[in-house]
Design an enzyme around this catalytic site. Sequence first.
Site, PDB file in Angstrom:
ATOM      1  CG  HIS A  88      -0.466   0.598   2.769  1.00  0.00           C
ATOM      2  ND1 HIS A  88      -0.491  -0.383   3.620  1.00  0.00           N
ATOM      3  CD2 HIS A  88      -0.149   1.197   3.006  1.00  0.00           C
ATOM      4  CE1 HIS A  88       0.076   0.090   4.436  1.00  0.00           C
ATOM      5  NE2 HIS A  88       0.437   1.626   4.495  1.00  0.00           N
ATOM      6  CG  ASP A 120       0.213  -3.856   3.055  1.00  0.00           C
ATOM      7  OD1 ASP A 120       0.544  -3.155   1.603  1.00  0.00           O
ATOM      8  OD2 ASP A 120      -0.108  -3.761   3.629  1.00  0.00           O
ATOM      9  CB  SER A 189       2.897   1.743   5.995  1.00  0.00           C
ATOM     10  OG  SER A 189       1.490   2.144   7.142  1.00  0.00           O
TER      11      SER A 189
END
Length: 322
Positions: A88, A120, A189
């Site tokens: 992402h 992910d 992230s």
Amino acid sequence: MSKSVLSSPVSLRFSRWFSVGLLTLGLLGLRVDANPIEVLPTQFNREEQTSIDVYQAASPAVVTIGNGRGTGSGTFIRPEGLILTNEHVVRGSRNGQVQVRTADGSTYTGDVIAVDRLNDLALVRLRDTGGATFPTVPLASESGIRVGQQVYAIGSPFGLSGTLTTGILSRIAPNGDLQTDAAINPGNSGGPLLNSRGELIGVNKAILTSGRGNLGIGFATSATVAQAFIAQNLNNAPLVASQPTGPRLGVAVDPQTLVIQEVQTGSLASRIGLQPGDRLVGLNGRRLANLEQLLDYLDTRPRSARLTIGRGRQLAEIPVQF
């Protein structure tokens, strides 16, 4: 007749001040001697020193990644410039390219070479490095990942690169995801979750929130899952794409118009005759509302599908065997 000698008021004041000053200095001297200033120890305690050592070893290998919409983090896992991050973080990158800023402030263009939406994960390879080599972080084996161990997260929360937070590994989910109470915020992230040996045990990817905000529970994809992903895609060519659909199809699609921009040579898409300019219209007899539907379907690892393609004013349904 003898004369009396009298001191002037100024002399008297000076004498008093001098005496008081001597007494004060004496008292101060006694106080200092009696209560010397305590000097703090020159060494850190064991827990502090471990945090310092982990940060000094790993932070040079942590990068900030920009995709044109926001920033995330990543970790060098190969000295030639291969970076592990989240899918992402690179999603929506223009032509499959992202901007990478290293810990020393250098900037590079990176090509997305593999994505795994289910877990992910993504791999980015730097281009035009001039033969430079980069510091790396080793990946932990399964034995280096244990509930209760101290963990360390490094990343760029809110763009603040090189930020360290600490906590414990709270839980390992049935799917292998790691749960931690180390503070993880937007921008973390894709960054590493590390053990006390400085090994990457996970790739930070999400936080649990409610209407009251961050609940202090974060999640990371386990290094054991990442190792298999890396081994499978280490030598991939770049996914030249505005929105990569992954190696299963091998096309670059504009996420707004669903028009195919590029088709990778030798890919499944090229073998079934897809061409740049074709438009993705439907999947298995249903109209595609957005690219997310196709990506989610591909994540289920189907054996076959029926794609409806628009070419000019004509529509064609193309069977696909994966």
